[in-house]
Design an enzyme around this catalytic site. Sequence first.
Site, PDB file in Angstrom:
ATOM      1  N   ASP B  12       0.893  -1.129  -0.018  1.00  0.00           N
ATOM      2  CA  ASP B  12      -0.044   0.137  -0.108  1.00  0.00           C
ATOM      3  C   ASP B  12       0.850   1.234   0.133  1.00  0.00           C
ATOM      4  O   ASP B  12       1.396   1.575   0.969  1.00  0.00           O
ATOM      5  CB  ASP B  12      -0.862  -0.148   1.018  1.00  0.00           C
ATOM      6  CG  ASP B  12      -1.960   1.205   1.231  1.00  0.00           C
ATOM      7  OD1 ASP B  12      -2.295   1.633   0.281  1.00  0.00           O
ATOM      8  OD2 ASP B  12      -2.379   1.471   2.515  1.00  0.00           O
ATOM      9  N   GLU B  73      -1.154  -1.248  -4.722  1.00  0.00           N
ATOM     10  CA  GLU B  73      -2.359  -0.510  -5.005  1.00  0.00           C
ATOM     11  C   GLU B  73      -2.195   0.673  -6.011  1.00  0.00           C
ATOM     12  O   GLU B  73      -1.291   1.229  -6.010  1.00  0.00           O
ATOM     13  CB  GLU B  73      -2.690   0.226  -3.587  1.00  0.00           C
ATOM     14  CG  GLU B  73      -4.129   0.878  -3.686  1.00  0.00           C
ATOM     15  CD  GLU B  73      -4.862   1.215  -2.470  1.00  0.00           C
ATOM     16  OE1 GLU B  73      -5.004   0.225  -1.605  1.00  0.00           O
ATOM     17  OE2 GLU B  73      -4.849   2.396  -2.096  1.00  0.00           O
ATOM     18  N   ASP B 146      -2.987   0.613   9.340  1.00  0.00           N
ATOM     19  CA  ASP B 146      -2.688   1.088   7.992  1.00  0.00           C
ATOM     20  C   ASP B 146      -2.104  -0.323   7.214  1.00  0.00           C
ATOM     21  O   ASP B 146      -2.301  -0.527   5.839  1.00  0.00           O
ATOM     22  CB  ASP B 146      -2.141   2.192   7.406  1.00  0.00           C
ATOM     23  CG  ASP B 146      -1.240   2.757   8.457  1.00  0.00           C
ATOM     24  OD1 ASP B 146      -1.215   2.230   9.729  1.00  0.00           O
ATOM     25  OD2 ASP B 146      -0.484   3.675   8.432  1.00  0.00           O
TER      26      ASP B 146
END
Lengths: 184, 184
Positions: B12, B73, B146
Site C-alpha cells: 500500500d 495499490e 494501515d
Amino acid sequence: MSQIYKRVLGVDPGLTRCGVGVVEGAIGSPLTLIGVGVILTPPDAALELRLLQLESELEEWIALHKPTVIAVERVFSQHNVRTVMGTAQAAGIALLVAARRNIPVMMHTPSEVKAAVTGSGRANKVQVAEMVKRLLNLESIPKPVDSTDALALAICHIWRGGANTKIAEAVAIEKSRLAKLVKK
Amino acid sequence: MSQIYKRVLGVDPGLTRCGVGVVEGAIGSPLTLIGVGVILTPPDAALELRLLQLESELEEWIALHKPTVIAVERVFSQHNVRTVMGTAQAAGIALLVAARRNIPVMMHTPSEVKAAVTGSGRANKVQVAEMVKRLLNLESIPKPVDSTDALALAICHIWRGGANTKIAEAVAIEKSRLAKLVKK
C-alpha cells in the site's frame, strides 16, 4: 575567487521521453557540453518494465559521464494529472539512482531554470533552446529539442551554484551519512 | 481443480507510511498471514534518501519472505495532489524492485480490493480491517491499522487470481523476456 568546476547531469523527467544532458563548467567560466540525449521507453510496455529501463539507462549515463551532481526538474502537480504520475515516478527513479551512488542531487523548478538561462522565468521553449545553444557555443540547437531542457537544467545548476551548492552538497553528504547510521 | 498457491506481498504505497503485508494461499483454501508491517520514512529527510530507504526496506521484505507475486495499490490522482506525488513515487519504487527481481507485479484499485475482501467496493477502513482479521483467522486486527490495507491487497490478489493471474504472469514473464531482447 576560486572556481568550482562541476559536471552536472540534468534530468528532465518523463516516462515516454526523459531528457538527459551533461554540462561541465563553473561560474564565470565557459560551459562545455559533455553529452545530451533522450531516454525513451515504450508507452505500451508494462509500467514496471518502463521504470526498470529508465533506471538502467540513467545508470549507464552516470557510468559513462561520471557527473559530480545531478539536477532534476521539480515536478508540479498542476499539469495534466495523468502524465504527472509518470513524470513523478521518473523523477523518483532519478533521485533514487543518485542517492544510491551518493551523488548530490538537487531539484530546480522550470521557472528557475528558464530564469537562470534566459533571464526570464516565463521564457518559451525556443528561447531556452536558443540560449542553451549560445551558452554552450554550439553551431545549432541540440537534437532532439526536448533534450535542451535537460541541458538548461544543468546550466542552471552550475550558475546557481557557488556557496549555496557547496553548502547543499555538504548537507546532502551529511544527511546520507546520518541516514546510514539511523538504519542501524 | 488444482490449487495454485501464491505468496503475495501487498504494498500500500506511501512515502511517510508504506503498508506491507505477505499472505499465502490459494482460491478455495485457507489464507495464511506470513508477515505484516509498515515502512516509515522521516518526512523531514531529503526525498532521495526517503526513496532509497523505501527501496532497501522493500528489498529486505522480499529477501525475507520470498513472495511469488507483488500486488501494488493503483494510485489515483484525484486525491490530494500534494501527497499523490509521493505516493506515485513510492508505488514506482515497488514496481521497480519487483521488475528488477523478475517478480510478477500487478496493480489493483482500492475499490477492487474492498470489493474482493468485503463484497462492497465502498467498504470503510474498519470493515476492511475486520474482514482481513476474519479471513486470516487472527485474534485481533493486525497493527498498525494501515497495514491491513496491504493484507487486503494481497488477499484480493489471491482471490482474483486463478486463470487470469496465470495468464497475467505468463504475459509478465514474456514481456520481461522481450524487454531484455529489445534492450540489445
